[in-house]
Design a protein around this motif. Structure first.
Motif, PDB file in Angstrom:
ATOM      1  N   ALA A  98       0.914  -0.869   0.247  1.00 49.53           N
ATOM      2  CA  ALA A  98      -0.298  -0.589   0.132  1.00 49.53           C
ATOM      3  C   ALA A  98       1.114   1.409   0.508  1.00 49.53           C
ATOM      4  O   ALA A  98       1.415   1.674   0.775  1.00 49.53           O
ATOM      5  CB  ALA A  98      -0.693  -0.453   1.387  1.00 49.53           C
ATOM      6  N   THR A  99       0.950   1.567  -1.231  1.00 50.78           N
ATOM      7  CA  THR A  99       1.804   3.045  -1.133  1.00 50.78           C
ATOM      8  C   THR A  99       3.389   2.708  -0.211  1.00 50.78           C
ATOM      9  O   THR A  99       3.440   3.757   0.170  1.00 50.78           O
ATOM     10  CB  THR A  99       1.098   4.240  -0.649  1.00 50.78           C
ATOM     11  N   ALA A 100       3.926   1.844  -0.758  1.00 51.13           N
ATOM     12  CA  ALA A 100       4.962   2.066  -0.409  1.00 51.13           C
ATOM     13  C   ALA A 100       5.933   1.568  -1.609  1.00 51.13           C
ATOM     14  O   ALA A 100       7.379   1.093  -0.952  1.00 51.13           O
ATOM     15  CB  ALA A 100       5.350   0.832   1.440  1.00 51.13           C
ATOM     16  N   LEU A 101       5.568   0.532  -2.286  1.00 50.77           N
ATOM     17  CA  LEU A 101       6.673   0.032  -3.320  1.00 50.77           C
ATOM     18  C   LEU A 101       7.687   1.103  -3.925  1.00 50.77           C
ATOM     19  O   LEU A 101       8.712   0.625  -4.148  1.00 50.77           O
ATOM     20  CB  LEU A 101       6.219   0.140  -4.957  1.00 50.77           C
ATOM     21  N   HIS A 102       8.058   2.496  -4.023  1.00 46.15           N
ATOM     22  CA  HIS A 102       9.331   3.492  -4.349  1.00 46.15           C
ATOM     23  C   HIS A 102       9.725   3.710  -3.466  1.00 46.15           C
ATOM     24  O   HIS A 102      10.524   3.218  -3.947  1.00 46.15           O
ATOM     25  CB  HIS A 102       7.986   4.462  -4.696  1.00 46.15           C
ATOM     26  N   TRP A 162      11.947  16.839  -1.258  1.00 46.22           N
ATOM     27  CA  TRP A 162      11.288  15.581  -2.323  1.00 46.22           C
ATOM     28  C   TRP A 162      12.483  14.167  -2.394  1.00 46.22           C
ATOM     29  O   TRP A 162      13.403  14.887  -3.708  1.00 46.22           O
ATOM     30  CB  TRP A 162       9.965  15.796  -3.007  1.00 46.22           C
ATOM     31  N   SER A 163      12.309  12.931  -2.191  1.00 48.32           N
ATOM     32  CA  SER A 163      12.948  12.202  -2.840  1.00 48.32           C
ATOM     33  C   SER A 163      12.742  11.830  -4.238  1.00 48.32           C
ATOM     34  O   SER A 163      11.610  12.043  -4.272  1.00 48.32           O
ATOM     35  CB  SER A 163      12.461  10.815  -1.992  1.00 48.32           C
ATOM     36  N   ASP A 164      13.268  11.418  -5.162  1.00 53.85           N
ATOM     37  CA  ASP A 164      13.416  11.094  -6.230  1.00 53.85           C
ATOM     38  C   ASP A 164      12.520  10.140  -6.385  1.00 53.85           C
ATOM     39  O   ASP A 164      11.382   9.638  -7.234  1.00 53.85           O
ATOM     40  CB  ASP A 164      14.120  11.079  -7.163  1.00 53.85           C
ATOM     41  N   ARG A 165      12.208   9.169  -5.576  1.00 56.00           N
ATOM     42  CA  ARG A 165      11.642   7.437  -5.425  1.00 56.00           C
ATOM     43  C   ARG A 165      10.163   8.438  -5.163  1.00 56.00           C
ATOM     44  O   ARG A 165       8.953   7.666  -5.826  1.00 56.00           O
ATOM     45  CB  ARG A 165      12.188   6.668  -4.287  1.00 56.00           C
ATOM     46  N   VAL A 166       9.473   9.854  -4.739  1.00 56.17           N
ATOM     47  CA  VAL A 166       8.361  10.085  -4.235  1.00 56.17           C
ATOM     48  C   VAL A 166       7.590  10.035  -5.431  1.00 56.17           C
ATOM     49  O   VAL A 166       6.143  10.542  -5.601  1.00 56.17           O
ATOM     50  CB  VAL A 166       7.753  11.067  -3.509  1.00 56.17           C
ATOM     51  N   ASN A 167       8.740  10.258  -6.193  1.00 54.11           N
ATOM     52  CA  ASN A 167       7.645  10.978  -7.998  1.00 54.11           C
ATOM     53  C   ASN A 167       7.664   9.496  -8.041  1.00 54.11           C
ATOM     54  O   ASN A 167       6.234  10.136  -9.004  1.00 54.11           O
ATOM     55  CB  ASN A 167       8.868  11.812  -8.679  1.00 54.11           C
ATOM     56  N   GLU A 211       2.144  16.175   8.080  1.00 53.10           N
ATOM     57  CA  GLU A 211       3.421  16.442   8.248  1.00 53.10           C
ATOM     58  C   GLU A 211       3.943  14.985   8.535  1.00 53.10           C
ATOM     59  O   GLU A 211       5.353  14.392   9.120  1.00 53.10           O
ATOM     60  CB  GLU A 211       3.399  16.153  10.528  1.00 53.10           C
ATOM     61  N   THR A 212       2.721  13.970   8.248  1.00 50.71           N
ATOM     62  CA  THR A 212       3.671  12.492   7.993  1.00 50.71           C
ATOM     63  C   THR A 212       4.359  11.843   6.751  1.00 50.71           C
ATOM     64  O   THR A 212       5.284  11.183   6.599  1.00 50.71           O
ATOM     65  CB  THR A 212       2.533  11.683   8.611  1.00 50.71           C
ATOM     66  N   TRP A 213       4.330  13.105   5.990  1.00 54.24           N
ATOM     67  CA  TRP A 213       5.050  12.667   4.803  1.00 54.24           C
ATOM     68  C   TRP A 213       6.622  12.818   5.026  1.00 54.24           C
ATOM     69  O   TRP A 213       7.319  13.468   5.812  1.00 54.24           O
ATOM     70  CB  TRP A 213       4.561  14.038   3.552  1.00 54.24           C
ATOM     71  N   SER A 214       7.509  12.249   4.292  1.00 52.84           N
ATOM     72  CA  SER A 214       9.072  11.645   3.946  1.00 52.84           C
ATOM     73  C   SER A 214       8.724  13.272   3.707  1.00 52.84           C
ATOM     74  O   SER A 214      10.205  13.561   4.633  1.00 52.84           O
ATOM     75  CB  SER A 214       8.855  10.728   3.088  1.00 52.84           C
ATOM     76  N   PRO A 215       8.560  13.909   2.696  1.00 54.28           N
ATOM     77  CA  PRO A 215       9.532  15.315   2.556  1.00 54.28           C
ATOM     78  C   PRO A 215       9.599  16.177   3.911  1.00 54.28           C
ATOM     79  O   PRO A 215      10.575  16.337   4.173  1.00 54.28           O
ATOM     80  CB  PRO A 215       8.708  16.126   1.433  1.00 54.28           C
ATOM     81  N   CYS A 216       8.067  16.052   5.250  1.00 48.59           N
ATOM     82  CA  CYS A 216       8.282  16.870   5.696  1.00 48.59           C
ATOM     83  C   CYS A 216       9.477  16.143   6.948  1.00 48.59           C
ATOM     84  O   CYS A 216      10.070  16.558   7.788  1.00 48.59           O
ATOM     85  CB  CYS A 216       6.781  17.031   6.887  1.00 48.59           C
ATOM     86  N   GLN A 217       9.417  14.850   6.606  1.00 47.88           N
ATOM     87  CA  GLN A 217      10.224  13.942   7.644  1.00 47.88           C
ATOM     88  C   GLN A 217      11.833  14.814   7.078  1.00 47.88           C
ATOM     89  O   GLN A 217      12.819  15.195   7.998  1.00 47.88           O
ATOM     90  CB  GLN A 217      10.585  12.686   7.613  1.00 47.88           C
ATOM     91  N   LYS A 218      12.123  14.770   6.243  1.00 45.63           N
ATOM     92  CA  LYS A 218      13.345  15.558   5.522  1.00 45.63           C
ATOM     93  C   LYS A 218      13.527  16.572   6.307  1.00 45.63           C
ATOM     94  O   LYS A 218      14.593  17.466   6.274  1.00 45.63           O
ATOM     95  CB  LYS A 218      13.238  15.331   4.187  1.00 45.63           C
TER      96      LYS A 218
END
Length: 285
Positions: free
Chosen positions: A114-118, A171-176, A216-223
């Protein structure tokens, strides 16, 4: 999984609290595909054994448990699993998507991501999936939930600006890949002769407060937090929330207290691309 995300305890707590669940239609499509039926009403049995990879705190795992006899939720973060929802027919295991060696070969009926393969080394992951899925009947199910869409044009502009400018370089390139619903890597998916896709619209009501906590839970916010610190992230999110509140105040005819607007329900919409494929003897790789 080479990206150690969603591991810090405070972050996993808000992840559990604010990440949205997925719609029933998604699970119904999975059952129809698995049982080769065109109508969910024709199905009166459960998928025997499912594995939910990168399950986080169990948003999909808990739902799958209603449609499966037994579900194994797997995640690389111990803190995520500490937050996970419990049920008698669910067990959790801390491991990466690339290391499923503890699962016997040809033993699993359904594998979900679920929305994690990247975040995966997908070649290694698909090799593991091909080993553990039952031949001819085993189903691999991958879905991607896109960017949220707001029911207010000015709020949509604020969200776009926040993503493109405030979180620039976070943003990680993988998020794209997930933003594009994995379309750029579909040629790497296994079992192409069986693969189908469903596009599912999902909307949910939430307050601005809840929506900002979800962001806030998004990975770019963590970055961003890693680069600038927690206080700077809190300031940024507070400004983002205030800007959203202003948009919704301007869309009403009355002068409304900002705290009321902050708790008022808004509509958030997502487009989910659901990819389903079945392991076959002639199509494995």
């Amino acid at each position: 999984m080479n990206y150690p995300l969603f591991v810090e305890s405070n972050h996993t707590a808000i992840y559990k609290a604010y990440r949205p669940r997925y719609p029933k239609e998604l699970y119904h499509r999975i059952l129809e595909f698995y049982f080769n039926k065109v109508n969910i009403d024709e199905i009166n049995k459960k998928i025997p054994l499912a594995v939910d990879i990168a399950c986080g705190s169990g948003q999909a795992t808990i739902d799958l448990s209603s449609y499966c006899g037994h579900v194994i939720g797997i995640d690389g973060s111990e803190n995520q699993l500490k937050q996970a929802s419990l049920k008698d027919n669910i067990e959790y295991h801390c491991s990466t998507a690339e290391n499923l060696t503890f699962l016997p070969s040809n033993s699993i009926d359904l594998v979900t991501v679920a929305t994690a393969l990247h975040w995966f080394d997908i070649e290694t992951f698909f090799q593991q999936v091909n080993r553990i899925l039952k031949p001819n009947d085993g189903v691999l199910c991958i879905w991607a939930i896109g960017m949220p869409l707001l029911n207010n044009s000015k709020a949509s502009e604020i969200l776009n600006n926040f993503c493109q400018n405030d979180l620039n370089n976070c943003w990680s390139d993988r998020v794209n890949l997930v933003i594009n619903h994995y379309e750029p890597i579909l040629d790497k998916f296994p079992y192409p002769t069986t693969r189908i896709k469903h596009i599912i619209e999902h909307q949910q009501e939430m307050s601005i407060y809840e929506f900002v906590n979800l962001i806030e839970t998004w990975s770019p916010c963590q970055k961003y937090c890693e680069i600038h610190g927690k206080d700077k992230l809190k300031e940024l999110l507070k400004m983002f929330a205030n800007n959203l509140v202003t948009c919704y105040i301007e869309s009403t005819n009355d002068i409304v207290d900002r705290n009321f607007i902050n708790n008022q329900m808004i509509v958030v919409k997502w487009i989910i691309h659901l990819h389903l494929m079945k392991k076959t003897i002639v199509d494995t790789h």
